[in-house]
Scaffold this motif. Sequence first.
Motif, PDB file in Angstrom:
ATOM      1  N   TYR A 298       0.826  -1.211   0.000  1.00 24.13           N
ATOM      2  CA  TYR A 298       0.000   0.000   0.000  1.00 24.13           C
ATOM      3  C   TYR A 298       0.861   1.263   0.000  1.00 24.13           C
ATOM      4  O   TYR A 298       1.970   1.281   0.537  1.00 24.13           O
ATOM      5  CB  TYR A 298      -0.897   0.035   1.241  1.00 24.13           C
ATOM      6  N   GLN A 299       0.299   2.320  -0.587  1.00 26.73           N
ATOM      7  CA  GLN A 299       0.852   3.669  -0.434  1.00 26.73           C
ATOM      8  C   GLN A 299      -0.262   4.565   0.085  1.00 26.73           C
ATOM      9  O   GLN A 299      -1.436   4.377  -0.246  1.00 26.73           O
ATOM     10  CB  GLN A 299       1.397   4.191  -1.757  1.00 26.73           C
ATOM     11  N   PHE A 300       0.125   5.552   0.899  1.00 33.59           N
ATOM     12  CA  PHE A 300      -0.875   6.347   1.598  1.00 33.59           C
ATOM     13  C   PHE A 300      -0.666   7.846   1.357  1.00 33.59           C
ATOM     14  O   PHE A 300       0.453   8.322   1.234  1.00 33.59           O
ATOM     15  CB  PHE A 300      -0.809   6.054   3.096  1.00 33.59           C
ATOM     16  N   GLU A 301      -1.798   8.554   1.340  1.00 36.22           N
ATOM     17  CA  GLU A 301      -1.751   9.996   1.072  1.00 36.22           C
ATOM     18  C   GLU A 301      -1.284  10.796   2.282  1.00 36.22           C
ATOM     19  O   GLU A 301      -0.687  11.862   2.137  1.00 36.22           O
ATOM     20  CB  GLU A 301      -3.142  10.472   0.636  1.00 36.22           C
ATOM     21  N   ALA A 302      -1.575  10.305   3.456  1.00 33.88           N
ATOM     22  CA  ALA A 302      -1.119  10.968   4.683  1.00 33.88           C
ATOM     23  C   ALA A 302      -0.580   9.914   5.635  1.00 33.88           C
ATOM     24  O   ALA A 302      -1.202   8.866   5.838  1.00 33.88           O
ATOM     25  CB  ALA A 302      -2.263  11.731   5.338  1.00 33.88           C
ATOM     26  N   ILE A 303       0.586  10.173   6.209  1.00 30.60           N
ATOM     27  CA  ILE A 303       1.182   9.248   7.179  1.00 30.60           C
ATOM     28  C   ILE A 303       1.611  10.045   8.400  1.00 30.60           C
ATOM     29  O   ILE A 303       2.279  11.077   8.279  1.00 30.60           O
ATOM     30  CB  ILE A 303       2.396   8.498   6.596  1.00 30.60           C
ATOM     31  N   PHE A 341      12.001   3.607  11.152  1.00 34.14           N
ATOM     32  CA  PHE A 341      10.590   3.998  11.020  1.00 34.14           C
ATOM     33  C   PHE A 341      10.436   5.042   9.910  1.00 34.14           C
ATOM     34  O   PHE A 341       9.468   4.999   9.144  1.00 34.14           O
ATOM     35  CB  PHE A 341      10.065   4.551  12.340  1.00 34.14           C
ATOM     36  N   VAL A 342      11.383   5.968   9.806  1.00 28.48           N
ATOM     37  CA  VAL A 342      11.332   6.974   8.733  1.00 28.48           C
ATOM     38  C   VAL A 342      11.375   6.280   7.373  1.00 28.48           C
ATOM     39  O   VAL A 342      10.577   6.574   6.472  1.00 28.48           O
ATOM     40  CB  VAL A 342      12.503   7.975   8.874  1.00 28.48           C
ATOM     41  N   GLN A 343      12.319   5.349   7.205  1.00 29.17           N
ATOM     42  CA  GLN A 343      12.455   4.634   5.929  1.00 29.17           C
ATOM     43  C   GLN A 343      11.191   3.846   5.599  1.00 29.17           C
ATOM     44  O   GLN A 343      10.744   3.831   4.440  1.00 29.17           O
ATOM     45  CB  GLN A 343      13.665   3.700   6.004  1.00 29.17           C
ATOM     46  N   HIS A 344      10.640   3.181   6.606  1.00 27.15           N
ATOM     47  CA  HIS A 344       9.406   2.420   6.409  1.00 27.15           C
ATOM     48  C   HIS A 344       8.274   3.322   5.927  1.00 27.15           C
ATOM     49  O   HIS A 344       7.543   2.981   4.989  1.00 27.15           O
ATOM     50  CB  HIS A 344       9.019   1.737   7.728  1.00 27.15           C
ATOM     51  N   MET A 345       8.130   4.486   6.557  1.00 29.70           N
ATOM     52  CA  MET A 345       7.037   5.399   6.224  1.00 29.70           C
ATOM     53  C   MET A 345       7.217   6.001   4.835  1.00 29.70           C
ATOM     54  O   MET A 345       6.254   6.144   4.081  1.00 29.70           O
ATOM     55  CB  MET A 345       6.939   6.484   7.298  1.00 29.70           C
ATOM     56  N   ILE A 346       8.459   6.346   4.498  1.00 28.25           N
ATOM     57  CA  ILE A 346       8.716   6.927   3.173  1.00 28.25           C
ATOM     58  C   ILE A 346       8.394   5.919   2.073  1.00 28.25           C
ATOM     59  O   ILE A 346       7.852   6.272   1.018  1.00 28.25           O
ATOM     60  CB  ILE A 346      10.174   7.419   3.079  1.00 28.25           C
ATOM     61  N   GLU A 379      20.107  14.823   0.129  1.00 27.72           N
ATOM     62  CA  GLU A 379      20.914  15.053  -1.070  1.00 27.72           C
ATOM     63  C   GLU A 379      20.419  14.242  -2.267  1.00 27.72           C
ATOM     64  O   GLU A 379      20.259  14.780  -3.366  1.00 27.72           O
ATOM     65  CB  GLU A 379      22.377  14.700  -0.768  1.00 27.72           C
ATOM     66  N   ASP A 380      20.185  12.963  -2.069  1.00 24.99           N
ATOM     67  CA  ASP A 380      19.795  12.091  -3.188  1.00 24.99           C
ATOM     68  C   ASP A 380      18.303  12.173  -3.505  1.00 24.99           C
ATOM     69  O   ASP A 380      17.911  12.159  -4.671  1.00 24.99           O
ATOM     70  CB  ASP A 380      20.162  10.642  -2.878  1.00 24.99           C
ATOM     71  N   LYS A 381      17.470  12.241  -2.454  1.00 27.45           N
ATOM     72  CA  LYS A 381      16.028  12.201  -2.663  1.00 27.45           C
ATOM     73  C   LYS A 381      15.344  13.569  -2.535  1.00 27.45           C
ATOM     74  O   LYS A 381      14.309  13.814  -3.145  1.00 27.45           O
ATOM     75  CB  LYS A 381      15.380  11.223  -1.663  1.00 27.45           C
ATOM     76  N   ASN A 382      15.897  14.433  -1.745  1.00 22.50           N
ATOM     77  CA  ASN A 382      15.296  15.757  -1.491  1.00 22.50           C
ATOM     78  C   ASN A 382      13.852  15.629  -1.009  1.00 22.50           C
ATOM     79  O   ASN A 382      12.936  16.291  -1.493  1.00 22.50           O
ATOM     80  CB  ASN A 382      15.354  16.622  -2.751  1.00 22.50           C
ATOM     81  N   TYR A 383      13.645  14.758  -0.016  1.00 19.63           N
ATOM     82  CA  TYR A 383      12.307  14.527   0.532  1.00 19.63           C
ATOM     83  C   TYR A 383      12.022  15.356   1.787  1.00 19.63           C
ATOM     84  O   TYR A 383      10.855  15.574   2.120  1.00 19.63           O
ATOM     85  CB  TYR A 383      12.132  13.047   0.912  1.00 19.63           C
ATOM     86  N   LEU A 384      13.063  15.781   2.492  1.00 18.39           N
ATOM     87  CA  LEU A 384      12.845  16.497   3.754  1.00 18.39           C
ATOM     88  C   LEU A 384      12.278  17.883   3.485  1.00 18.39           C
ATOM     89  O   LEU A 384      12.870  18.675   2.763  1.00 18.39           O
ATOM     90  CB  LEU A 384      14.149  16.613   4.546  1.00 18.39           C
ATOM     91  N   PHE A 407       8.133  15.060   5.638  1.00 16.64           N
ATOM     92  CA  PHE A 407       8.676  14.596   4.366  1.00 16.64           C
ATOM     93  C   PHE A 407       7.601  14.629   3.281  1.00 16.64           C
ATOM     94  O   PHE A 407       6.437  14.336   3.533  1.00 16.64           O
ATOM     95  CB  PHE A 407       9.204  13.165   4.484  1.00 16.64           C
ATOM     96  N   LYS A 408       8.031  14.983   2.058  1.00 11.66           N
ATOM     97  CA  LYS A 408       7.174  14.915   0.875  1.00 11.66           C
ATOM     98  C   LYS A 408       8.026  14.408  -0.280  1.00 11.66           C
ATOM     99  O   LYS A 408       9.186  14.797  -0.420  1.00 11.66           O
ATOM    100  CB  LYS A 408       6.607  16.295   0.514  1.00 11.66           C
ATOM    101  N   LYS A 409       7.424  13.598  -1.141  1.00 13.69           N
ATOM    102  CA  LYS A 409       8.162  13.113  -2.304  1.00 13.69           C
ATOM    103  C   LYS A 409       8.147  14.136  -3.442  1.00 13.69           C
ATOM    104  O   LYS A 409       9.063  14.163  -4.264  1.00 13.69           O
ATOM    105  CB  LYS A 409       7.583  11.770  -2.763  1.00 13.69           C
ATOM    106  N   CYS A 410       7.106  14.957  -3.502  1.00 13.94           N
ATOM    107  CA  CYS A 410       7.009  16.009  -4.514  1.00 13.94           C
ATOM    108  C   CYS A 410       6.828  17.331  -3.784  1.00 13.94           C
ATOM    109  O   CYS A 410       5.705  17.748  -3.487  1.00 13.94           O
ATOM    110  CB  CYS A 410       5.840  15.744  -5.461  1.00 13.94           C
TER     111      CYS A 410
END
Length: 523
Positions: A298-303, A341-346, A379-384, A407-410
């Motif tokens: 699953y992927q979720f809109e809010a975590i 936990f951060v990695q799991h949530m991302i 640096e690599d993902k720029n998610y923070l 964190f956001k992916k976009c």
Amino acid sequence: MSEDHKKQLEQQLWNIANTLRGKMNADEFRDYILGFIFYKYLSEKMDLYANTILSEDKITYKSIDEQTELGKQYLEVIHEEALEKLGYFLNPSELFSELAKKGNSDIEGSSNFILEDLQRILNNIQLSTMGSESEEDFDNLFEDMDLNSTKLGKTPEARNQLISKVLSHLDKIDFKLEETELDVLGDAYEYLIAQFASGAGKKAGEFYTPQEVSTVLAKIVTTGKEKLKSVYDPTCGSGSLLLRVAKEVKEVGNFYGQELNRTTYNLARMNMILHDVHYRKFDIKQEDTLEYPQHIDYQFEAIVANPPFSANWSANPLHMSDDRFSQYGKLAPSSKADFAFVQHMIYHLADNGTMAIVLPHGVLFRGGAEAHIRQFLIEDKNYLDAVIGLPGNIFYGTSIPTCILVFKKCREQADSVLFIDASNDYERAKTQNYLREQDISKIICTFRERTVKDKYSYLASLEEIKENEYNLNIPRYVDTFEVEEKIDLKETVERIKSIEIDLESIDSQIEVFCNELGIESPK
């Protein structure tokens, strides 16, 4: 219902809860009172729904004779409809009000011993769901209510008397479930959970996030949205954080959560149902999130999450082939699972989603594998997207200062990271600190507008963070240094001289008084 009535209900429930206190600690009598309230809720919900079905026949659910053929026909139809709509079924004789009445009966010749009846009814609620869609949601919900525990009384009679008394008090309270636009009982239930948390010490952190912190997390992940397809909490505790997110939007499609502690897992499912979340709309699992994730596809809109701070985990090298961790090149240390936990949530975060997690300050600057993961995320993902420092002593069971990482992916503003130092804005209470409404509002407004405020917030460029070797310690970015007032040394010396002259005069005066009294002077 007015705010006064709401507070009255909360106080009534808390007073009833205290009749169970006895020699039990907070988390023990919590399980009983919350279980009884839940049973009453299920009963009233069942009665209301059945009466709706029976309205055309102009009879009530409680008037059905369960022994007659006609009564059995009615119950068969209602049973089928209730399973579809409510997810469970109760016979008229199994309703809370009927059992409370029997337990407090003073009719000569009738038995008011209800312990066996109560145990049977609680088992029947679960059995009624067997083979249906709601079976997993009701499985062993009441397993923590040991009606034979000597903590309720040394003898069966003593236990029966105490439980009958509690049921009688609860029976007199109108939950007003027919007023569907209100969630008064849900709010009262949350109030009770918070009260138990405040008295549970270190254990409280296992099942409850302070409401003020939950509000901050909820407002962050719902920014710019009126509806959410899904919300997820990988360490959901009592489910309060998931439900808080729902208060910030018009609609949440589905709720997902995972919880390790079995008792807390039961509490989370009860909390969902009691807040009128349909059994098809929530999926709460019981298992270790990092070792045995239950929503892996699953992927979720809010975590949102408030995981146990710096918990131990296996850090098994086999996890390096797990998609949640493999791309980072390193695992979080076994003694500090925070970044795991951060990695799991991302991994579970949708491209259009936002995640907010509460963590100890150490994640901002600790070295080793954590520094490597931190650098990769920036640096690599720029998610923070943001780092928010919170005051110390606002969580149950720990006084350490904490932070929220967003964190956001976009990301909308991908060239900077917002730092907020909210550590000095709080109200001091007897046992712990708490965020006030104005403190919450200040954090959220600053986050949403990404404003820079002197000694409070700062927008750091990615280059600046790189220069700091990806150390996110907030004082590196938000300058809270207060310039001390300059001291005029010449004026200070003159004041000291003046004080010495005054002291000599006072000493002389004291010596005169002592001579008059015929006693020795201090000098």
